[in-house]
Design an enzyme around this catalytic site. Structure first.
Site, PDB file in Angstrom:
ATOM      1  N   GLU B 192       0.812  -1.223   0.000  1.00 54.54           N
ATOM      2  CA  GLU B 192       0.000   0.000   0.000  1.00 54.54           C
ATOM      3  C   GLU B 192       0.844   1.272   0.000  1.00 54.54           C
ATOM      4  OE1 GLU B 192      -0.837  -2.566   1.992  1.00 54.54           O
ATOM      5  OE2 GLU B 192      -2.844  -3.117   1.308  1.00 54.54           O
ATOM      6  N   HIS B 261     -10.584  -4.235  10.845  1.00 50.50           N
ATOM      7  CA  HIS B 261     -11.208  -4.149   9.523  1.00 50.50           C
ATOM      8  C   HIS B 261     -12.528  -3.364   9.569  1.00 50.50           C
ATOM      9  CE1 HIS B 261      -8.300  -7.251   8.620  1.00 50.50           C
ATOM     10  NE2 HIS B 261      -8.612  -7.182   7.354  1.00 50.50           N
TER      11      HIS B 261
END
Lengths: 351, 458
Positions: B192, B261
């Site tokens: 990322e 998450h």
């Protein structure tokens, strides 16, 4: 790091081992024409005199914040610039004044940015570490150690996307070479054959930490090995060696062979920033590098012993450079501070 | 005794699916691990494996049946006579099914739970009269927005993990690889920080990257590049260098995915000058605003919501439907109290409003759509009319969007307030996994009802 002070590091004993190990010279095919040597001399001298002046002005309080001088490393950017063409891109970290001058940016605009004035490249809003020039294909000037590496890889991605044969030079130091994002970039660059030369300026110290104290593998040219990126160590104090290695790497990139790593063995004479007393290394180490490996003196000696130029001619160049730097310093002090309304501009681009 | 084979849940947020195909017929012997059926969700077609041995006694739900609820009985299996008779759920080998007891409880406790009533929302009044609509899910609307912009501008490309060959972890980039090829639809390694920075560099060079984060939880790996490189460079360069880039992906809580998450990052990015932050609720807004985001010369954080991906809305049938960034939408007018929310928060509001309506409270609902720049004028105008304000969001209360709105409203409309401003938020704890605790941690329609009544002193 650009923003960390060095009080702790300074308190420690000087590092035992001086570092710079200039790589054996590969003389064959490396020599420059006397005209090119003279140009290199001029370009390197401009950077040195500019940086000396910046140091002086910092001392006078005319330049604020952090100021990282490039003195000692001039052969790296000047040699690499000789290896690229119009349209190729350059990006680096926070020790960026030399890169900007090598790219042909106006010393007045650079110095005025250091003083935080309207005439600066970022109109006074960037400072020493944050300057850019679209015209000269200089993409910064980045203050976060290593952040320029994926960005430079992205510039190379854009070249490949557009199908042109432009190459990006992404400079970073031996300190940044330990950042994770560097390896994320290496992986993508090789995976997608991106035209980027990673130029590691190994000046032996990441702020106050020597390469040996921070790196498990001190041969940084090998850091691309597991990605199959070719790497070479280069005598970064010799502008001829830099130019020769640079040409080879740039040509390889331009031919579509993917990224290339050049580890420039170089040395900074000054501290990490203006506020660094550099107590982590012996004075003798610095003195020896200056006496035996100075990039400008090397060229000067070659020019004189080869009788390509006279002392007087060199003095004339010195005078010209001094005038350019003095003009820049004067401009940087006379240029007004940015208008207060500038506080609110350039946050967002108008749609 | 027969063993019930139940419709399995194939993702954390799946509620129903299509029983696409039976691969066995009545009378067939099956062994555990045999593939017995194919089920289509809005994301993918998945195989269902038998978890028991036996003979297919009866196929209860024929193939081709749509909208089969999770846990509905789809077939019966005649089990081994030697085994004690008991009910067993069928489950996909790859997906953890809920334990039997719980399913049974669920069935007993909630026999066909009625769908929550929500208030009807009129079409966007800014749309011209006679506008035709198509029914689209948020997922399809986002895909169409990207595809249309990629057709329009050669510089637009999309990159991220699993965006190309896999067609998106949440199937948002479905079909893009086939149309645009791997030059413009780029699968990245799991990296990322690296690909966010690479995207910024490509944007500096004048391309228009759409960077997909599989979820915004993973964008924390990349946040330095988003903030220090993408958001600040325009200012630091005196306007010379900008980053026309969109960072997009699902944000906020999904369902039962735990603390790492389930994080809603709206307020994180809204804090940063130099960024635009968009968080749409409907498919129409998702489409119109994503197209606007891709065209915008600035870095845009485009926060989607996994729970909303599969929801269907009316989307205007225009050749080029682009909405203005920075404009909130009054979804329903009302006179008693103003509710301000965005993204999935709107779901709680609509349900709460149906109940509040029954109690005679007339609520005005504002969907922010863009979080930064905040359309404070629309909020202030509404508060001046209703004199009461409740904010609803799925992130934590401290320094959240509601906190910012409260500060701005008390400064600009102090004399118009008849009650303190209340915030409905996620509770101030990391998201728990246990179903009951997760429910407690999330904001709810009940919370909204309670807050609205409180500011109305009812």
């Amino acid at each position: 790091m650009a923003s960390r002070t060095s009080s702790k590091a300074a308190a420690r004993k000087p590092a035992k081992k001086p570092a710079a190990k200039p790589v054996k010279k590969k003389d064959a095919g490396m020599d420059l024409s006397s005209k090119a040597e003279l140009q290199a001399y001029r370009d390197m001298l401009l950077i040195r005199r500019f940086e000396e002046k910046a140091g002086q002005m910092y001392g006078m309080g005319l330049i604020g914040g952090f100021c990282h001088l490039y003195i000692g490393q001039e052969a790296v950017v000047v040699g690499m610039q000789m290896a690229i063409e119009e349209g190729d891109q350059v990006i680096t970290g926070y020790r960026d004044h030399g890169h900007m001058l090598a790219c042909g940016m106006d010393p007045k605009g650079v110095m005025a940015e250091l003083t935080g004035r309207e005439g600066g490249y970022s109109r006074g809003k960037g400072g020493s570490m944050h300057m850019f020039s679209r015209n000269k294909n200089f993409y910064g000037g980045h203050g976060i150690v290593g952040a320029q590496v994926p960005i430079g890889t992205g510039l190379a991605f854009a070249n490949r996307y557009r199908g042109n044969d432009r190459v990006c030079l992404a400079y970073f130091g031996d300190g940044a070479a330990n950042q994770g994002q560097v390896y994320e970039s290496f992986n993508m660059a090789e995976l997608w054959s991106l035209p980027v030369v990673y130029v590691i300026e190994n000046n032996q110290y990441a702020m106050g930490t020597s390469v040996a104290r921070a790196s498990a593998q001190t041969n940084l040219s090998k850091r691309g090995a597991s990605f199959n990126i070719p790497g070479e160590q280069v005598d970064g104090m010799d502008v001829r060696a830099v130019r020769a290695a640079g040409e080879k790497a740039v040509q390889s990139c331009r031919a579509g062979n993917g990224p290339y790593i050049l580890e420039m063995m170089t040395y900074r004479y000054r501290g990490h920033s203006m506020s660094d007393p550099a107590k982590y290394r012996a004075k003798e180490e610095v003195a020896r590098m200056r006496q035996e490996h100075d990039p400008i003196e090397q060229v000067r000696t070659r020019l004189l012993t080869g009788k390509h130029v006279t002392e007087d001619e060199l003095k004339e160049i010195d005078k010209e450079i001094k005038a350019i730097v003095n003009d820049a310093a004067e401009f940087a002090q006379l240029s007004p501070e940015p208008d207060p309304s500038e506080l609110w501009t350039d946050v967002l681009a108008g749609a | 005794m027969s063993i019930e084979i139940l419709m399995p849940a194939l993702s954390p947020t799946m509620e129903e699916g299509t029983l696409a195909k039976w691969l066995v017929k009545e009378g067939d012997e099956v062994k555990s691990g045999d593939v017995i059926a194919e089920i289509e969700t809005d994301k993918a077609t998945m195989e269902v494996e038998a978890a028991d041995e036996g003979t297919v006694e009866k196929i209860v739900v024929p193939e081709g049946t749509e909208n089969v609820k999770v846990n509905a009985v789809i077939a019966l299996l005649a089990g081994d006579d030697d085994l004690p008779a008991k009910k067993k759920p069928e489950q996909n080998a790859d997906v953890a099914a809920e334990p039997v007891t719980k399913k049974d409880e669920k069935k007993q406790e909630k026999p066909a739970a009625p769908k929550a009533q929500i208030v009807e929302v009129a079409a966007d009044p800014d749309l011209p009269e006679g506008t035709e609509f198509v029914k689209q899910t948020v997922r399809e609307a986002l895909r169409d927005a990207m595809a249309e912009e990629m057709r329009r501008d050669e510089n637009v490309f999309v990159m991220g993990e699993e965006v190309a060959q896999y067609e998106g972890a949440y199937k948002v980039t479905q079909g893009l690889l086939a149309e645009f090829g791997d030059r413009r639809v780029v699968d990245t390694p799991i990296t990322e920080h690296g690909f966010a920075g690479l995207g910024v560099g490509a944007a500096f060079a004048g391309l228009r990257p759409i960077v997909e984060f599989m979820t915004f939880n993973f964008a924390m790996q990349a946040i330095d590049q988003i903030i220090n490189s993408a958001a600040k460079t325009r200012y630091m360069s005196g306007g010379q260098m900008s980053s026309p880039i969109v960072f997009r992906g699902p944000n906020g809580p999904a369902s039962r995915v735990g603390a790492q998450h389930s994080h809603d990052y709206a307020s994180w990015y809204a804090h940063i000058p130099g960024l635009i932050v968009i968080a749409p609720y409907s498919a129409a807004d998702a489409k119109g605003l994503l197209k606007a985001a891709i065209r915008d010369p600035n870095p845009v954080i485009f926060l989607e919501n996994e729970v909303l991906y599969g929801k269907t809305f009316d989307v205007p049938k225009f050749d080029d439907f682009v909405l203005p960034i920075g404009k909130a939408r009054v979804m329903k007018e009302g006179k008693d109290v103003t509710l301000v929310s965005h993204s999935h928060g709107i779901v709680y509001c609509l349900e709460a409003m149906a109940r509040l309506q029954e109690e005679g409270l007339d609520v005005e609902l504002i969907d922010l759509r863009t979080i930064r720049p905040l359309d404070i004028d629309t909020i202030i105008a509404s508060v001046k009319k209703t004199n009461r304000l409740v904010t609803v969001e799925e992130t934590w209360p401290v320094c959240g969007i509601g906190a910012e709105i409260a500060a701005r409203v008390q400064a600009d409309a102090f004399d118009f307030l008849d009650a303190p401003i209340l915030r409905v938020t996620q509770k101030d704890v990391p998201m728990p996994y246990a179903a009951n605790l997760e429910k407690l941690a999330l904001p709810s329609a009940d919370d909204v009802v309670e807050a609205v009544k409180a500011v109305c002193y009812r």
